[in-house]
Design a protein around this motif. Structure first.
Motif, short mmCIF file in Angstrom:
data_model
loop_
_atom_site.label_atom_id
_atom_site.label_comp_id
_atom_site.label_asym_id
_atom_site.label_seq_id
_atom_site.Cartn_x
_atom_site.Cartn_y
_atom_site.Cartn_z
N LEU A 1 -17.98 -1.88 -108.34
CA LEU A 1 -17.77 -0.93 -107.17
C LEU A 1 -16.51 -1.11 -107.23
N ARG A 2 -15.84 -1.82 -108.43
CA ARG A 2 -14.20 -1.43 -108.94
C ARG A 2 -13.82 -0.79 -109.11
N THR A 3 -14.90 0.39 -109.94
CA THR A 3 -13.90 1.04 -110.43
C THR A 3 -14.12 2.35 -109.26
N LEU A 4 -15.41 1.85 -107.93
CA LEU A 4 -14.96 3.94 -107.15
C LEU A 4 -13.90 3.20 -106.33
N ASP A 5 -13.98 1.47 -106.17
CA ASP A 5 -12.34 1.13 -105.63
C ASP A 5 -10.91 1.93 -105.90
N LEU A 6 -11.39 1.84 -107.66
CA LEU A 6 -9.40 2.38 -107.97
C LEU A 6 -10.06 3.58 -107.86
N TRP A 7 -11.43 4.60 -107.64
CA TRP A 7 -11.12 6.50 -107.64
C TRP A 7 -10.52 6.35 -105.96
N LEU A 8 -10.71 5.78 -104.98
CA LEU A 8 -10.67 6.34 -103.67
C LEU A 8 -8.90 5.50 -103.77
N ARG A 9 -8.42 4.42 -104.53
CA ARG A 9 -7.63 4.54 -104.10
C ARG A 9 -6.27 5.45 -104.89
N ALA A 10 -7.11 5.64 -106.31
CA ALA A 10 -6.08 7.11 -107.19
C ALA A 10 -6.60 8.19 -106.40
N HIS A 11 -7.15 8.22 -105.22
CA HIS A 11 -7.55 10.02 -104.52
C HIS A 11 -7.27 9.74 -103.05
N PRO A 12 -6.26 8.82 -102.30
CA PRO A 12 -6.12 8.65 -101.10
C PRO A 12 -6.65 10.10 -100.12
N ASP A 13 -6.01 11.19 -100.34
CA ASP A 13 -6.19 12.50 -99.74
C ASP A 13 -7.75 13.09 -99.57
N ILE A 14 -8.03 12.24 -100.77
CA ILE A 14 -9.60 13.23 -100.67
C ILE A 14 -11.06 12.77 -99.72
#
Length: 490
Positions: free
Chosen positions: A72-85
């Motif tokens: 879940l933390r990994t998904l959170d980090l991915w979403l923060r790293a790709h806010p426009d996707i």
């Protein structure tokens, strides 16, 4: 002395019963102590075995929740790293989710929830309608910006799409990515049940995951009726869990399937979940109960046999004692009159004579002879003569003291032993006996009288027979003087 005699007699009569009773009591006390110790040891060993399983399940569950939090933390980090996707359509995000699901071997499914509470399964299939979960506790737990940043374990839920049960675990995104606010993970209970079913004790053992507030997250064997229920009402369980990180408990099974169990629990670190492993009390106690029934049954049979044999011996001893008493009575009692016979009277008189001589105490003998007794027998028959003897003896015994002794020396001749009695008192006693004889009712018109000779112990008497001889001489004097009178030896 009388009390000592009674005690000795009671010991003789009941000694065997008391001894056997003590032995049987000791046997049953030993059995109770032995099986109490065995039961305690058996439960201690079973508790250790259950704790080993509990530790294994706790390690698996802790690893599972740690992996879920990492995903879940990994998904959170991915979403923060790709806010426009858009994560629903991005191939890289889809591949990441697929790899996470594959590494869990299908145990978990990842989802994402938007601000309106709509849940999207990952990977997302275009055209599928999302499911609204805004009413679920795992979605409501993160409402507001001040909600804690932590993994939340929700109540077990049944999918509104597939109907399958799962434990939802949610994580609030630190910076909401577009319209999305949460990432969640669903632990598939059907797969978790398979794992726990291999570890639990068959057939009545259970493995459960319980949330800190008492909500039952998972229970193997599976029964949807119990999922989501509060188990804090289980006997001894709630207090122990709240007070300790691990321990043991017992349950009567009233809130579940009615099977009594005992078990252990262990609280997970950093996750509000407690692992509970239990085992059916009956299956643990079955070897003990089989041995207990066998030993108790055998001991009961032995006890009954011993009691029966003891009762037989007691009856035999009682009959033997009664026979001894009968023989003693026959050996010492005149059968017709119930008085002492000559042999018994001689023994008592000899002992009393020696006592009186040693302590210089008075002793007097009365020699009694029923007047004209042979004539009574000749005229009225022996039956009337016997009745006269018996009636006279009964009348005389009523007039004597407890320490006095009446004996029949032969035919119509009787003798009375008066211990501690001087001549003057003895004469008064003899006169009462004579007067009582004259009023003896025979019912046959027979007039009964008695002549009595009185003699006291003299210093030169060497035997009680010397005293009796003088009493006999006095008796002859009474007869020569006309009978029905008392004469004192000179």
């Amino acid at each position: 002395m009388a009390r000592v005699g009674r005690v000795a007699d009671a010991a003789q009569r009941f000694g065997l019963i008391l001894m056997v009773g003590a032995l049987l009591t000791a046997l049953w006390v030993a059995l109770i102590v032995f099986f109490s110790v065995q039961r305690t040891r058996l439960l201690d060993q079973a508790s250790r075995d259950v704790r080993l399983v509990n530790t294994a399940v706790a390690q698996h569950a802790e690893g599972l929740f740690r992996a879920i939090e990492t995903d879940l933390r990994t998904l959170d980090l991915w979403l923060r790293a790709h806010p426009d996707i858009d994560p629903l359509t991005d191939p890289a995000f889809t591949a990441l989710v697929a790899e996470m699901s594959r590494s869990s071997r299908g145990l978990i499914d990842l989802r994402i929830v938007d601000r309106d509470g709509n849940l999207y399964t990952l990977p997302w299939v275009p055209g599928r309608e999302p499911t609204n979960v805004s009413d679920r506790d795992y979605a409501q737990a993160h409402d507001g910006v001040r909600s804690p940043r932590a993994v939340f374990v929700g109540k077990p839920v049944q999918s509104r799409v597939t109907g399958e049960w799962s434990i939802p675990v949610s994580w609030r995104l630190e910076q909401p990515a577009g319209r999305f606010a949460l990432v969640t993970c669903a632990v598939q209970l059907d797969r978790l049940f398979e794992i726990h079913d291999r570890l639990r004790y068959q057939p009545a053992g259970t493995i459960s995951l319980v949330r800190r507030d008492g909500v039952l997250l998972s229970r193997t064997p599976f029964d949807p009726r119990f999922l989501g229920r509060d188990v804090r009402s289980v006997q001894n369980f709630a207090d122990d869990v709240e007070a300790h990180d691990n321990g043991t408990f017992t349950s009567n099974g009233m809130m579940t399937d009615g099977i009594a169990r005992f078990g252990t629990y262990e609280r997970l670190d950093n996750v509000p979940v407690t692992v509970v492993v239990s085992r059916g009390l009956a299956e643990v106690m079955e070897p003990y109960n089989v041995r207990l029934r066998a030993v108790v049954g055998t001991s009961a049979l032995i006890t009954l046999a011993v009691i029966a044999f003891t009762a037989f011996l007691h009856r035999s001893q009682r009959a033997l004692r009664q026979a001894e008493r009968d023989l003693q009575r026959l050996a010492t009692t005149d059968e017709l009159t119930g008085t002492c016979n000559r042999r018994a009277f001689s023994g008592v008189a000899e002992r009393e004579f020696l006592r009186a001589k040693r302590f210089d105490r008075p002793m007097t003998l009365l020699a009694l002879d029923i007047d004209h007794f042979k004539l009574i027998n000749d005229r009225h028959g022996h039956a009337v003569g016997d009745r006269v003897l018996k009636t006279c003896a009964e009348r005389w015994m009523k007039l004597l003291r407890g320490q006095d002794l009446l004996g029949r020396l032969g035919g119509e001749e009787f003798c009375v032993l008066l211990p501690e009695t001087p001549p003057a008192v003895a004469m008064a006693v003899a006169e009462r006996l004579r007067a009582a004889t004259s009023s003896v009712p025979t019912g046959d018109g027979v007039v009964v009288t008695v002549s009595i000779g009185v003699s006291s112990l003299a210093p030169d008497d060497e035997d009680w027979a010397d005293t009796l001889e003088r009493a006999d001489h006095a008796l002859y004097v009474a007869k020569d003087e006309g009978r029905d009178r008392v004469a004192l030896a000179g």
